[in-house]
Motif scaffolding. Structure first.
Motif, short mmCIF file in Angstrom:
data_model
loop_
_atom_site.label_atom_id
_atom_site.label_comp_id
_atom_site.label_asym_id
_atom_site.label_seq_id
_atom_site.Cartn_x
_atom_site.Cartn_y
_atom_site.Cartn_z
N THR A 156 -0.10 4.82 -1.57
CA THR A 156 0.56 6.10 -1.33
C THR A 156 1.98 6.04 -1.86
N GLU B 160 8.92 6.97 -4.10
CA GLU B 160 8.87 7.67 -5.38
C GLU B 160 10.04 7.23 -6.27
N GLY C 150 4.20 11.25 -7.35
CA GLY C 150 3.09 11.61 -6.49
C GLY C 150 1.73 11.50 -7.15
N THR D 25 5.47 7.65 -1.51
CA THR D 25 6.23 8.48 -0.58
C THR D 25 7.45 9.06 -1.28
N PRO E 283 5.27 11.73 2.03
CA PRO E 283 4.44 11.54 0.84
C PRO E 283 4.92 12.37 -0.33
N LYS F 128 -8.43 6.11 -9.63
CA LYS F 128 -9.07 7.42 -9.48
C LYS F 128 -10.24 7.57 -10.45
N SER G 144 0.81 -1.22 0.00
CA SER G 144 0.00 0.00 0.00
C SER G 144 0.84 1.27 0.00
N SER G 145 2.18 1.13 0.02
CA SER G 145 3.05 2.31 0.02
C SER G 145 4.33 1.96 -0.74
N SER H 179 -0.45 8.26 -6.51
CA SER H 179 -1.12 7.97 -5.24
C SER H 179 -2.63 8.03 -5.43
N GLY H 180 -3.34 7.12 -4.81
CA GLY H 180 -4.80 7.11 -4.93
C GLY H 180 -5.38 5.74 -4.67
N THR H 181 -6.63 5.56 -5.08
CA THR H 181 -7.37 4.31 -4.86
C THR H 181 -7.34 3.47 -6.13
N VAL I 272 -5.87 1.41 -1.33
CA VAL I 272 -5.39 2.80 -1.28
C VAL I 272 -3.87 2.76 -1.26
#
Length: 347
Positions: free
Chosen positions: A188, A122, A162, A190, A196, A145, A118-119, A165-167, A186
């Motif tokens: 993200t 970058e 960046g 970073t 983030p 999105k 989930s993360s 990032s989203g659903t 979800v």
């Protein structure tokens, strides 16, 4: 006896052998939790018993499985995905036995699950897998999105930033069962330092704000320098002492006066109070007659009148101060040479 054997032989010959055994199953599509299935075992000839097996295991009755008509028919209601497999029916009589097989398929699904983190940092790649349990296989659609982003089970996004990032939503559809299932994750992205990531709009806004702050500082510094150059007075004035400073100075002065008063009242030390150094006691000489005054020997009177001996002449020449002759200097070690004590001569 012969009649009995003939009777048995005749019964065996008259008994029909079992043949053409088959299983009749449902003709419609079976869907999990919606359909039911009837399996009937048929064959030519007389049969005494029927035996059922599934995947080489004996099929037993349960809350969903029921045997009808002397085990010739099996009813399964409702069907489950675990009911898919190969069913076998065996018909027997006293003479022969025969077996038939039937393959049954139950359609189910889809069940969806997203596999992935989930993360992500970058700049790294995003790998997400949409796992579906479905028969037949379901079609997959990825939406990020709200926008469609692929129809493969594996979603790959290279060099993330960046904006990624989203659903993330995976939707699966089974055209046979008509079922649709989906799951969301979800994610993200970073930054390099662990925070983030920023999108292009956010990064641009921060850049504009920094430029504006720097410009404001430059303008303010310019006007401040011009004001200092044109000002006739000093650049800065020392602040006047406040009441707190005056009180602090008075406290310091009182403390100094108190120390001076204490010094005056201290007793003054005199020479009498000063202890005199202790004199070392001289070591007494080993010989008891060393410090005794020297007694000169009396000269014998001359036997001849008018004659003076040497001792009398010495007395006349010597002054009264020499009545007591001085002793020779005391040696450092009297044990080495004591001859001067005994060999003292009067001159």
């Amino acid at each position: 006896m012969e009649r009995v054997l003939v009777t048995v032989l005749a019964a065996v010959l008259l008994t029909e052998s079992v043949s053409a055994v088959a299983i009749i199953g449902p003709e419609h599509i079976l869907i999990e939790d919606k359909s039911s299935a009837n399996l009937t075992c048929v064959g030519a000839g007389a049969s005494d018993t029927a035996e059922w097996m599934k995947d080489d295991q004996v099929l037993s009755p349960s809350d969903r499985i029921e045997f009808l008509a002397d085990n010739m028919t099996v009813l399964i209601d409702p069907v489950k995905r675990t009911d898919s497999g190969v069913y076998r029916c065996t018909l027997r009589n006293n003479v022969t036995s025969e077996t038939a097989n039937y393959s049954m398929t139950v359609n189910y699904g889809p069940d969806v699950r997203i596999l992935g983190v989930s993360s992500v940092e970058e700049g790294s790649d995003i790998l997400l897998f949409c796992s579906t349990e479905s028969l037949p296989a379901a079609s997959v659609t990825w939406t990020v999105k709200g926008a469609t982003n692929g129809h493969s089970e594996l979603l790959i996004i290279e060099s993330s930033n960046g904006t990624h990032s989203g659903t993330y939503n995976c939707t699966a559809f089974n055209s046979v069962t008509g079922h649709t299932a989906s799951e969301a994750l979800v994610l993200t992205v970073t930054g390099k330092g662990g925070g983030p990531g920023l999108g292009p709009g956010e990064a641009a806004g921060i850049t504009v704000a920094v430029i504006a702050v720097l410009a404001g500082l430059a303008v303010g510094l310019y006007f401040l320098i011009n004001h200092l150059k044109n000002s006739p007075g000093p650049l800065c004035k020392l602040p006047k002492p406040t009441k707190n400073n005056e009180n602090r100075n008075s406290d310091v002065q009182e403390e100094n006066e108190l120390k001076a008063t204490e010094f005056k009242h201290q007793p003054q030390r005199t020479s009498q109070d000063t202890p005199t150094p202790r004199r070392e006691r001289r070591e007494q000489h080993l010989y008891e007659n060393y410090n005794k005054p020297h007694v000169p020997r009396k000269a014998k009177p001359s036997h001849l009148p008018g004659q003076v001996n040497n001792l009398d002449l010495a007395k006349q020449r010597r002054s009264p101060e020499h009545d007591r002759p001085s002793l020779p200097p005391r040696p450092d070690n009297i044990f080495k040479d004591d001859s001067h004590v005994y060999n003292t001569r009067l001159t």
